[in-house]
Scaffold this motif. Structure first.
Motif, mmCIF file in Angstrom:
data_model
loop_
_atom_site.group_PDB
_atom_site.id
_atom_site.type_symbol
_atom_site.label_atom_id
_atom_site.label_comp_id
_atom_site.label_asym_id
_atom_site.label_seq_id
_atom_site.Cartn_x
_atom_site.Cartn_y
_atom_site.Cartn_z
ATOM 1 N N SER A 17 0.837 -1.203 0.000
ATOM 2 C CA SER A 17 0.000 0.000 0.000
ATOM 3 C C SER A 17 0.869 1.249 0.000
ATOM 4 C CB SER A 17 -0.898 0.018 1.245
ATOM 5 O OG SER A 17 -1.760 -1.092 1.271
ATOM 6 N N LEU A 18 0.243 2.331 -0.439
ATOM 7 C CA LEU A 18 0.953 3.611 -0.541
ATOM 8 C C LEU A 18 -0.083 4.722 -0.450
ATOM 9 C CD1 LEU A 18 4.014 3.855 -1.029
ATOM 10 C CD2 LEU A 18 3.508 4.239 -3.450
ATOM 11 N N GLY A 19 0.358 5.903 -0.018
ATOM 12 C CA GLY A 19 -0.536 7.040 0.041
ATOM 13 C C GLY A 19 0.057 8.236 -0.680
ATOM 14 N N LEU A 20 -0.774 8.923 -1.440
ATOM 15 C CA LEU A 20 -0.376 10.142 -2.135
ATOM 16 C C LEU A 20 -1.222 11.295 -1.631
ATOM 17 C CD1 LEU A 20 -0.345 8.831 -5.840
ATOM 18 C CD2 LEU A 20 1.494 8.715 -4.148
ATOM 19 N N SER A 21 -0.643 12.485 -1.652
ATOM 20 C CA SER A 21 -1.420 13.673 -1.303
ATOM 21 C C SER A 21 -1.067 14.809 -2.245
ATOM 22 C CB SER A 21 -1.177 14.089 0.150
ATOM 23 O OG SER A 21 0.147 14.555 0.317
ATOM 24 N N CYS A 22 -1.994 15.714 -2.392
ATOM 25 C CA CYS A 22 -1.817 16.859 -3.290
ATOM 26 C C CYS A 22 -2.536 18.049 -2.671
ATOM 27 C CB CYS A 22 -2.379 16.524 -4.662
ATOM 28 S SG CYS A 22 -2.453 17.918 -5.809
ATOM 29 N N THR A 23 -1.789 19.115 -2.436
ATOM 30 C CA THR A 23 -2.353 20.308 -1.832
ATOM 31 C C THR A 23 -2.334 21.454 -2.826
ATOM 32 O OG1 THR A 23 -1.669 19.641 0.378
ATOM 33 C CG2 THR A 23 -2.120 21.980 0.044
ATOM 34 N N VAL A 24 -3.446 22.155 -2.879
ATOM 35 C CA VAL A 24 -3.572 23.307 -3.765
ATOM 36 C C VAL A 24 -3.103 24.550 -3.020
ATOM 37 C CG1 VAL A 24 -5.133 24.660 -5.193
ATOM 38 C CG2 VAL A 24 -5.584 22.231 -4.813
ATOM 39 N N ALA A 25 -2.113 25.222 -3.588
ATOM 40 C CA ALA A 25 -1.608 26.455 -2.997
ATOM 41 C C ALA A 25 -2.102 27.628 -3.837
ATOM 42 C CB ALA A 25 -0.088 26.429 -2.954
ATOM 43 N N GLY A 26 -2.714 28.574 -3.170
ATOM 44 C CA GLY A 26 -3.238 29.726 -3.886
ATOM 45 C C GLY A 26 -4.276 30.404 -3.033
ATOM 46 N N SER A 27 -4.569 31.638 -3.350
ATOM 47 C CA SER A 27 -5.502 32.419 -2.532
ATOM 48 C C SER A 27 -6.832 32.606 -3.243
ATOM 49 C CB SER A 27 -4.887 33.787 -2.222
ATOM 50 O OG SER A 27 -3.666 33.641 -1.528
ATOM 51 N N PHE A 28 -7.871 32.681 -2.443
ATOM 52 C CA PHE A 28 -9.212 33.025 -2.917
ATOM 53 C C PHE A 28 -9.669 32.106 -4.053
ATOM 54 C CE2 PHE A 28 -6.997 36.989 -1.643
ATOM 55 C CZ PHE A 28 -7.655 37.181 -0.453
ATOM 56 N N LEU A 29 -9.476 30.809 -3.829
ATOM 57 C CA LEU A 29 -9.858 29.833 -4.833
ATOM 58 C C LEU A 29 -11.125 29.096 -4.426
ATOM 59 C CD1 LEU A 29 -6.362 28.191 -5.477
ATOM 60 C CD2 LEU A 29 -7.445 30.002 -6.805
ATOM 61 N N THR A 30 -11.915 28.747 -5.404
ATOM 62 C CA THR A 30 -13.011 27.809 -5.208
ATOM 63 C C THR A 30 -12.618 26.538 -5.939
ATOM 64 O OG1 THR A 30 -14.671 29.561 -5.071
ATOM 65 C CG2 THR A 30 -15.448 27.339 -5.587
ATOM 66 N N VAL A 31 -12.320 25.505 -5.172
ATOM 67 C CA VAL A 31 -11.845 24.259 -5.764
ATOM 68 C C VAL A 31 -13.028 23.344 -6.024
ATOM 69 C CG1 VAL A 31 -10.384 22.235 -5.415
ATOM 70 C CG2 VAL A 31 -9.605 24.483 -4.644
ATOM 71 N N ALA A 32 -13.128 22.865 -7.236
ATOM 72 C CA ALA A 32 -14.230 21.986 -7.617
ATOM 73 C C ALA A 32 -13.739 20.539 -7.628
ATOM 74 C CB ALA A 32 -14.809 22.417 -8.943
ATOM 75 N N THR A 33 -13.578 19.961 -8.798
ATOM 76 C CA THR A 33 -13.191 18.556 -8.905
ATOM 77 C C THR A 33 -11.685 18.388 -8.749
ATOM 78 O OG1 THR A 33 -15.062 18.109 -10.347
ATOM 79 C CG2 THR A 33 -13.265 16.509 -10.361
ATOM 80 N N MET A 34 -11.310 17.374 -7.969
ATOM 81 C CA MET A 34 -9.908 17.025 -7.772
ATOM 82 C C MET A 34 -9.741 15.576 -8.221
ATOM 83 S SD MET A 34 -9.494 18.648 -3.945
ATOM 84 C CE MET A 34 -7.780 19.189 -4.057
ATOM 85 N N GLY A 35 -8.614 15.280 -8.831
ATOM 86 C CA GLY A 35 -8.442 13.930 -9.329
ATOM 87 C C GLY A 35 -7.001 13.498 -9.431
ATOM 88 N N TRP A 36 -6.842 12.217 -9.682
ATOM 89 C CA TRP A 36 -5.521 11.627 -9.880
ATOM 90 C C TRP A 36 -5.494 10.889 -11.212
ATOM 91 C CZ3 TRP A 36 -1.401 12.477 -6.773
ATOM 92 C CH2 TRP A 36 -1.649 12.988 -5.494
ATOM 93 N N TYR A 37 -4.385 11.054 -11.924
ATOM 94 C CA TYR A 37 -4.163 10.395 -13.204
ATOM 95 C C TYR A 37 -2.898 9.552 -13.116
ATOM 96 C CZ TYR A 37 -7.689 13.332 -15.473
ATOM 97 O OH TYR A 37 -8.870 13.931 -15.831
ATOM 98 N N HIS A 38 -2.879 8.481 -13.887
ATOM 99 C CA HIS A 38 -1.735 7.577 -13.919
ATOM 100 C C HIS A 38 -1.175 7.532 -15.334
ATOM 101 C CE1 HIS A 38 -0.408 3.131 -14.325
ATOM 102 N NE2 HIS A 38 0.579 3.808 -13.762
ATOM 103 N N GLN A 39 0.141 7.672 -15.423
ATOM 104 C CA GLN A 39 0.797 7.529 -16.722
ATOM 105 C C GLN A 39 1.847 6.441 -16.604
ATOM 106 O OE1 GLN A 39 2.465 11.124 -18.423
ATOM 107 N NE2 GLN A 39 2.358 10.231 -20.471
ATOM 108 N N ALA A 40 1.551 5.305 -17.201
ATOM 109 C CA ALA A 40 2.507 4.200 -17.221
ATOM 110 C C ALA A 40 3.571 4.479 -18.280
ATOM 111 C CB ALA A 40 1.781 2.897 -17.528
ATOM 112 N N PRO A 41 4.726 3.877 -18.167
ATOM 113 C CA PRO A 41 5.800 4.104 -19.156
ATOM 114 C C PRO A 41 5.327 3.823 -20.570
ATOM 115 C CG PRO A 41 6.653 2.914 -17.268
ATOM 116 C CD PRO A 41 5.169 2.983 -17.080
#
Length: 123
Positions: A17-41
């Motif tokens: 198992s593994l865990g990933l995280s992603c934080t949005v840095a920026g001011s006065f944002l309205t964040v809608a959809t967040m997602g993860w994509y995979h790119q295999a070699p």
């Protein structure tokens, strides 16, 4: 300017198992959809999982039941928990976020990518 900061990833054995995280840095944002994509070699980037602002989730068929996407909207952070990992899960995982600059609509839309984090599943 919207900047995504990814963390996590690494080398793990099959079944691990593994865990990933992603934080949005920026001011006065309205964040809608967040997602993860995979790119295999040698392959194109593909959607793994997404989550809306109302916590509606969507998963690619091959990760359903193994991966879990969650978000902490107060922290503008999205997480991906990867379980029962397989060698074919190896690749770079990219965070993607879209939303608006501001909360008074209409507002300018943004769509941003993280820098990518490597996940390698190997014995």
């Amino acid at each position: 300017q919207v900047h995504l900061v990814e963390s996590g990833g690494g080398l793990v054995r099959p079944g691990g198992s593994l865990g990933l995280s992603c934080t949005v840095a920026g001011s006065f944002l309205t964040v809608a959809t967040m997602g993860w994509y995979h790119q295999a070699p040698g392959e194109q980037r593909k959607l793994v999982a997404s989550i809306t602002s109302s916590d509606t989730t969507n998963y690619a068929g091959d990760v359903k039941g193994r991966f879990t996407i969650t978000r902490d909207s107060a922290k503008n952070t999205v997480y991906l928990h990867l379980n029962s990992l397989k060698p074919e899960d190896t690749g770079v995982y990219y965070c993607h976020v879209e939303g608006w600059y501001g909360s008074n609509m209409p507002a300018p839309h943004f769509s941003s990518w993280g820098q990518g984090t490597q996940v390698t599943v190997s014995s």
